[in-house]
Write a protein that holds these residues in place. Sequence first.
Motif, mmCIF file in Angstrom:
data_model
loop_
_atom_site.group_PDB
_atom_site.id
_atom_site.type_symbol
_atom_site.label_atom_id
_atom_site.label_comp_id
_atom_site.label_asym_id
_atom_site.label_seq_id
_atom_site.Cartn_x
_atom_site.Cartn_y
_atom_site.Cartn_z
ATOM 1 N N ASP A 1 36.263 -1.243 -42.332
ATOM 2 C CA ASP A 1 37.122 -0.743 -43.414
ATOM 3 C C ASP A 1 37.817 -1.908 -44.118
ATOM 4 N N GLY A 2 38.317 -2.868 -43.343
ATOM 5 C CA GLY A 2 38.957 -4.040 -43.937
ATOM 6 C C GLY A 2 37.989 -4.870 -44.749
ATOM 7 N N ILE B 1 37.461 -3.241 -48.099
ATOM 8 C CA ILE B 1 38.616 -3.501 -48.970
ATOM 9 C C ILE B 1 38.554 -4.924 -49.513
ATOM 10 N N LEU C 1 38.373 -6.061 -53.421
ATOM 11 C CA LEU C 1 39.394 -6.919 -54.030
ATOM 12 C C LEU C 1 38.804 -8.196 -54.629
ATOM 13 N N ILE D 1 44.199 -5.950 -42.728
ATOM 14 C CA ILE D 1 44.173 -5.419 -44.099
ATOM 15 C C ILE D 1 43.891 -3.925 -44.080
ATOM 16 N N ALA E 1 47.098 -2.185 -43.065
ATOM 17 C CA ALA E 1 48.105 -2.210 -44.127
ATOM 18 C C ALA E 1 47.754 -1.246 -45.260
ATOM 19 N N VAL E 2 46.507 -1.282 -45.720
ATOM 20 C CA VAL E 2 46.110 -0.492 -46.887
ATOM 21 C C VAL E 2 45.906 0.981 -46.540
ATOM 22 N N LEU E 3 45.261 1.249 -45.420
ATOM 23 C CA LEU E 3 44.880 2.633 -45.103
ATOM 24 C C LEU E 3 45.940 3.413 -44.333
ATOM 25 N N GLY F 1 49.393 1.948 -43.881
ATOM 26 C CA GLY F 1 50.733 1.455 -44.191
ATOM 27 C C GLY F 1 51.371 0.675 -43.052
#
Length: 173
Positions: free
Chosen positions: A48-49, A52, A56, A135, A138-140, A142
């Motif tokens: 998943d990271g 992302i 990006l 990451i 953090a993104v998925l 929080g």
Amino acid sequence: MGGATFPTAVKLDPGKPIKTLIINGAECEPYITCDDRLMLNFPDKVIDGIRILQYLLGAEECLIGIEDNKPEAILAMRQALRNQDTAEVVRIPTHYPSGGEKQLIRILTGKEVPSAGLPAQLGIICHNVGTAAAIADAVLTGRPLISRLVTVTGEGVAQPCNLEVLMAPLQAS
């Protein structure tokens, strides 16, 4: 999260087009196994990271370099990819210092980063599997970066292991 402590924020805004994202699944030192454990226990989070990071950076491809002495991690990561055509797990030889950024780039791409240069000059960005997982958290979800896996090993350690440890701010002395 990689050993060189180069800021992730800088790597996420390289100012140049990035074609290849390299994910470092090779341990930086002998006897360290925290990245191996992360790929074994949380391969979906790492993937998943990676997705992302690719988004990006606008990276067309991703090469995930994992040393050949980690066959279970290689299998777990390949299964987690689920035939994603923009990322590939690449088995690399276990030779120190394969986990070094410039060495891994050369092994995976055949390209050499100039001694005073950065990988972005070649259209390449390299991140560690720990960074990819952080990451994703953090993104998925929080979840802030408040801990990391570390390997505790050596002659003076009765039971070598990997531990998730909280990060604490440095105290002025």
